[in-house]
Scaffold this active site. Sequence first.
Site, PDB file in Angstrom:
ATOM      1  N   GLY A 245      40.047 -40.943  55.475  1.00  0.00           N
ATOM      2  CA  GLY A 245      41.376 -40.404  55.258  1.00  0.00           C
ATOM      3  C   GLY A 245      42.184 -41.215  54.265  1.00  0.00           C
ATOM      4  CG  PHE A 246      40.977 -45.260  53.594  1.00  0.00           C
ATOM      5  CD1 PHE A 246      40.370 -45.690  52.436  1.00  0.00           C
ATOM      6  CD2 PHE A 246      40.215 -45.205  54.748  1.00  0.00           C
ATOM      7  CE1 PHE A 246      39.037 -46.072  52.415  1.00  0.00           C
ATOM      8  CE2 PHE A 246      38.883 -45.586  54.742  1.00  0.00           C
ATOM      9  CZ  PHE A 246      38.296 -46.013  53.576  1.00  0.00           C
ATOM     10  N   GLY A 247      40.907 -42.919  51.481  1.00  0.00           N
ATOM     11  CA  GLY A 247      40.391 -42.900  50.128  1.00  0.00           C
ATOM     12  C   GLY A 247      38.891 -43.162  50.107  1.00  0.00           C
TER      13      GLY A 247
ATOM     14  CE  LYS B 197      40.280 -50.013  52.262  1.00  0.00           C
ATOM     15  NZ  LYS B 197      41.241 -50.348  53.368  1.00  0.00           N
TER      16      LYS B 197
ATOM     17  N   GLY C  70      31.459 -45.229  50.811  1.00  0.00           N
ATOM     18  CA  GLY C  70      31.993 -44.489  51.947  1.00  0.00           C
ATOM     19  C   GLY C  70      33.354 -43.919  51.611  1.00  0.00           C
TER      20      GLY C  70
ATOM     21  CG  ASP D 298      42.099 -48.794  63.079  1.00  0.00           C
ATOM     22  OD1 ASP D 298      41.768 -48.271  64.170  1.00  0.00           O
ATOM     23  OD2 ASP D 298      41.896 -48.252  61.986  1.00  0.00           O
TER      24      ASP D 298
ATOM     25  CB  VAL E 151      34.787 -48.030  49.976  1.00  0.00           C
ATOM     26  CG1 VAL E 151      34.337 -49.462  49.663  1.00  0.00           C
ATOM     27  CG2 VAL E 151      35.999 -48.051  50.893  1.00  0.00           C
TER      28      VAL E 151
END
Length: 578
Positions: free
Chosen positions: A262-264, A281, A259, A377, A266
């Site tokens: 916005g963070f990067g 990740k 997947g 979150d 996996v």
Amino acid sequence: MVPEYEKLGGHGLAFTIAKSKELRGALPSQYLGLLNATEVGNFSNHVFAVEFDTVQNMEFGDINDNHVGIDINSLASNASVPAKYFVEGNSTEQELRLKSGKRIQAWIEYDSTKQQLDVTLSLSSSKPRLSVLSFAVDLTPILMDYMYVGFSASTGLLASSHYIFGWSFKMNGQAQSLDLSSLPSLPGPKKSQMPLILGTTLASAVLMVLATAIALYVIKKIKNMDVTEAWELDIGPHKFSYKELEKATSGFRDKELLGFGGFGRVYKGTLPNSNTQVAVKRIYSDSKQGLREFVSEIESIGRLRHRNLVQLLGWCRRRGDLLLVYDYMPNGSLDKFLFDERKMILTWQQRLKIIKGVASALLYLHEEWEQIVIHRDIKAGNVRLDSELNGRLGDFGLAKLYERGSNPSTTIVVGTLGYLAPELTKTGKPTTRTDVFAFGALLLEVVCGRRPIEAKALPEELILVDWVWDKWKQGAILEVVDPRLRGDYDESEVIAVIKLGLICSDDDPDKRPTMSQVVRYLYGEVAFPQVLVASDEYNGDRLEDFVHSYPSSSSYFERVSAGSSVDCEAASFRVDGS
């Protein structure tokens, strides 16, 4: 036991009797190196251990982070006590910190006639008369004709050095005590390699023919080396090598991609040495929050131990590459099951089990761990499902830790639209009650099979909690239940979860329950409060309140899809995506 950094002690060690010296399948980073998650509690293990543990693992009911325990086929101790010792001639217990760096002598004795096991500790060479732990147990079912005796430990995320200076063992008799004065001293600090590097560099200057080749080689090494910065020392020295993770993920191939957001990205991987499946990740190097969230995630989840949390196994940093290594969750995230038509439809019992698992994890974070952890979150996308569809809370990139009795100082609003408590737009300060609000949204999401904000829904159905409240007031609450369940559910259980979701979603944070109350409601240990019958007191057009609090958000809201993560400061929004 000597922790690398005084306040960041790693796992302990265990005196072990086992049927194999390889301990096949044992994890090097967890469970004291004895077992893995599938083997815990298996009677065929034939593992006996006395643990000297310096981590409090709530999954196994550890009493604290400094205890001695007796383990039989499991890491859930059959008996345990805080580490202590007695001085000869004095029956008063003396406190003993296992990771103090002092030399500790332990006697472990089993009398098969009396069927009694005794553990005694001392900081001297003489054995005290009083043991710290006595336990009546028949080891006959555990011990086989041939067994291996020795020690086991695991590294964990935060490293400690464990030294065995000497040991003696005897069958059918008393083992000889050790003279601590005759034992070796602790090894000194590692010698610096700088003189060797300098010597090599000077020698290369003499050999002009090799100078260019050596220079190119050194430049390549420096370019790819892991540079240790000050913040890395604060979170512990243990990390994976970049090459190891590159090999595990087949060079971060798209084929291994699980997947992205916005963070990067996996990736699925298999660690080459242990064949353990992991999720890696890889945080984008140009992410504005990348390094901050990377450090936050290691600090917050690195020492947490709970069966309903995604376990962080390690990390790696090389130049701009930031990598976090987790337990692999073969069934992915909960939102895929709720909203992806290609996935199997979760039954009501599966959904209820997932809800209870996440509630248990939040109870641990808010009330049971040594510090208070606010996740910030909580949403279906951050709930992972293992091979048995147990819910595990993950993604701690926005999490905040603070000491009990203090208040978090942050005033930056982060989270996901639809899960943000209304008071966050006014104060900006996250609390455990803001987590409870998000959990309430998650409850309704799981029951209804709908996102907290449905951008394509009818106006009256746009905000999930408002729609559920309207159906509650109309006496048609079962109309909100996910139609894909086809009526195959226990009505009383479904209504109870909807009630709990509405209570957790109250605009007034003081009226929301704590997570300990939530868990008691979920398990039917207490009756629900009567506040829900006064539904005419409900005053919530949450979208209108939200826009009034931040007038500039109205145009933004039209462009933000449900489930997007935002980081809000003052009256501006930054959309990161999720």
